[in-house]
Design an enzyme around this catalytic site. Structure first.
Site, mmCIF file in Angstrom:
data_model
loop_
_atom_site.group_PDB
_atom_site.id
_atom_site.type_symbol
_atom_site.label_atom_id
_atom_site.label_comp_id
_atom_site.label_asym_id
_atom_site.label_seq_id
_atom_site.Cartn_x
_atom_site.Cartn_y
_atom_site.Cartn_z
ATOM 1 N N GLY B 240 0.813 -1.222 0.000
ATOM 2 C CA GLY B 240 0.000 0.000 0.000
ATOM 3 C C GLY B 240 0.843 1.268 0.000
ATOM 4 O O GLY B 240 2.076 1.238 0.115
ATOM 5 N N HIS B 241 0.147 2.370 -0.064
ATOM 6 C CA HIS B 241 0.791 3.677 -0.133
ATOM 7 C C HIS B 241 1.577 3.963 1.146
ATOM 8 O O HIS B 241 1.166 3.603 2.243
ATOM 9 C CB HIS B 241 -0.241 4.774 -0.343
ATOM 10 N N ASN B 242 2.743 4.573 0.970
ATOM 11 C CA ASN B 242 3.581 5.008 2.087
ATOM 12 C C ASN B 242 4.140 3.866 2.931
ATOM 13 O O ASN B 242 4.652 4.097 4.023
ATOM 14 C CB ASN B 242 2.808 5.960 3.011
#
Lengths: 348, 348, 348
Positions: B240-242
């Site tokens: 996922g993001h980050n």
């Protein structure tokens, strides 16, 4: 396209209960169906839940199932599943045809052997040494690697990627986004770093296999990753290096099978099952959804849970766990009764 | 290609027990191997199960492992894994070569910086502002987005999609169908509707990373999603993001890591593990297959289960649960004995 | 790009605690942020853990959250999430523009209806009978099948595959590698073989849906697979044939939904949830990560576990299981006390 219910009854060798002359215009699910459409009741539960409320004009159902207050005309048949497939087929739009021919943008190496009557779509790339069987259909953006051999009558949808030296049988259907022959996942730790183990084997897919969208089937470390004849694989499944899948298996969506595991024939793995590496799953094993298989499974077993165990054992275990509040209450009760007895004994 | 067993022994610095002059024609797994092939026994369990039954002409095994009734010639070595990699390599088909050059169909924006000796395949698209390092191989149908920078000696297989402003290190291998830099999954509810949170960050992949087929690594909401040096990611993994993944991690197939979670170095996540968002997974953590990680994990822990807990705790818990039938029996017994005592006391 | 903290406070209608004149150069997560950057504290837990240690020059946080020893300048706002989106937007790089136009390599059938202002990338293929709405952006290597209809203002990223006769609404975003309309997974056993059930239905995606990378959404057996308005789907999700997903749902990564299941509106399925076939999931249901849903769920329920049950029940069950060692101890104690009483009674 209009057809009378009586004509459909002839098509599926069934009996109409009600008005055989009404016009049917199409098929739909029992809850989506509108006036003019025909639907079906696959099982008694569905009948009870939805038959009375359906807006369909006619309903296909088995001879022995109650129509459950349904006001539509009934079409009784022996096998509603098969009957409905025929009726759906009757109303189905014309299937898309891919006429033989090679799109001018296809990049096909000079030495590729193309069978008769193949249909090769736009922007397909076929690398040197590959061989494509008769009447194969290869849709746009698909990639066939070096020395890969594809049998006759295969259908490769758009965006399939098959790496080098794979072997695909006859009548194999491969859906969009499938990746066949990517490197197996194997590394040795050398001086604290992961060093890639060369994956020099291949993938072998037998006749009549179907492979769902975005599935990944890795090539073998050496030897072959094998998918047996007639096996059907759903979307987003992962099959590791050197896995052997037997014949006529069903592998449902998002299953993962780790390296070097062997499945027998007629194995069914329901959705999101995980199978560890180097295991033996016997013929006819059925694993319930989300099962986590961590050891060899004898043929014919039905298993469930994480770690997977026989379904009846798993179910009993769940019953035992659900009974815990009562057991704790009972323990408290026993403690109190015992304390009372102890007190009484002390006072004697 | 024929080689004597003695020649292979020289190659891997091992000792032959039996006939060193037999010809070896190839390698195979212990159960698939046929006459003329060499196989190996990686561990004692395998030896016990399959050594006696193998049809291989020779078997590689460690000095201290029993040959278990195997009738093949033996090749004793210190480290059978490494030895077998060498032997498999010896018999491996010539790897596919992708000579330097740019296929005329590649669509490469004018300002793209291409390193020396790159090989760009058919129908590759490289958008403005991108930079490709020396000796990179980019296979057909791969897409490199605007301003994305790829280091030297990378291998991008067919159908890879890398979105804009990503950074890829050196010697990175990316398998077919991988998507890097898709928008992170973030929405705010505004007046009962999901409103997209702009995902304006990027993805940064360090040197020597390998990414399996159809993996998805989302770009950051802002800042960077990061994959550390030497980490290896198997097929169909979601990051996922980050997310921050440290160095030299192993992320096995179908793992999912939710947004903003951080993995330390040398973390191993087995197949189908799920990791919640905003968590800290310490260096050297190992999570068993299908674990569901819902809180921070201290370095070095081995965890298992849903929710994940230390493996020994999880195992003990399973033992306790399996003992429930006996416990319930015991509770019944105590109840009966207690009732008898109570009766006796009453009668006193 | 430099902006003072005071200017940012104006932008988000917030209050500076500290020096409003410092220059801010960009945004970052609280742990990654460096000098000159602004970060934010989304919740109290984060504040406690990381506020004191952040290297950011400024921190956005809600009026009622403690700054926890943070030495950065503070920017107090009502809604830090929304404020930070605005600030991140302010510093975001210019988004990539895809100017209207049709790349000369796009292969678009003669009868395709293209709306005004569309942008069609390199190597896109659009089959006969398709219709593309105004201002759609279709990026390289994407495939649009026969008779598929796409509304206005859609964004199809690179390598999307949409099969024939699908319907896509307006403002739909589809990420790289998505496959829409692959055949549903349905086979009848006939004489010991799996015979394909024709999948003659379609897929219908309503307005404002977003679909993550490498998602697969199968076409219906007949009728439609349906994704309702405003629903957001994360990466690597599988949606089976004839599934009905309501409006404004959130389907997190690696979820699988089996055939003919219906989700109401505002349903949230967390990562790796599995939903069985032919089920009814009511409006507003929330399922925790890795839940396995095996029966109908009433509206508004929060569920967890395998098989899924109400979250509070599942949690209590886990507490009960964790108490087992103590219970077993207690049973032993009761046994001993009882035995002592029995002995005493015998000796009376």
């Amino acid at each position: 396209m209009k057809t009378t219910l009586g004509q459909l009854a002839e098509l599926v060798v069934g009996t109409v209960e009600g008005d055989a002359d009404i016009a049917i215009t199409g098929v739909a699910g029992i809850r989506e169906a509108r006036k003019g459409q025909i639907t079906f009741i696959a099982n008694a539960r569905y009948g009870k839940l939805y038959a009375a409320g359906t807006k369909a004009s006619a309903v296909v159902l088995a001879d022995d199932i109650s129509a459950g207050g349904c006001r539509a005309q009934l079409l009784r048949v022996k096998d509603p599943d098969t009957a409905f497939v025929k009726i759906a087929d009757h109303f189905a739009p014309e299937p898309i045809r891919y006429p033989p021919g090679i799109h001018p943008t296809a990049v096909i190496a000079d030495d590729v052997e193309l069978g008769r009557g193949v249909s090769i779509g736009a922007y397909v790339v076929i690398e040197p040494g590959a061989r494509i069987g008769d009447r194969c259909i290869i849709l746009p953006h698909t990639y066939v690697g070096h020395y890969t051999r594809i049998g006759a009558d295969c259908l490769l949808h758009s965006g399939v990627k098959i790496r080098e030296r794979s072997t695909i049988g006859n009548r194999v259907v491969i859906h969009c986004g499938v990746v066949i022959g990517a490197d197996g996942f194997g590394f040795n730790i050398v001086e604290g770093k992961h060093v890639k183990i060369p994956q020099v084997g291949t993938v072998e897919i037998e006749d009549d296999v179907e492979i769902g969208a975005n599935v990944t089937i890795d090539r073998a470390r050496f030897g072959k990753t094998h998918i047996g004849r007639g096996t059907k694989i759903d979307n987003l499944v992962q099959i590791g290096h050197n896995v052997w899948v037997g014949e006529t298996c069903i592998v449902v969506s998002q299953v993962g099978i780790a390296g070097s595991t062997r499945l027998g024939d007629y194995v069914i793995l329901a959705g999101q099952v995980g199978v560890g590496g180097h295991l033996d799953i016997g013929d006819g094993v059925t694993a319930a959804g989300k099962a986590g298989i961590t050891k060899d499974i004898e043929p014919g077993q039905i298993i469930s849970g994480v770690p997977a165990q026989p379904l009846d054992k798993e179910r009993r275990m769940q019953v035992y766990v659900r009974r815990l509040p009562k057991a704790y209450e009972k323990i408290r009760e026993l403690h109190e009764r015992l304390t009372a007895l102890e007190e009484a004994a002390k006072n004697d």
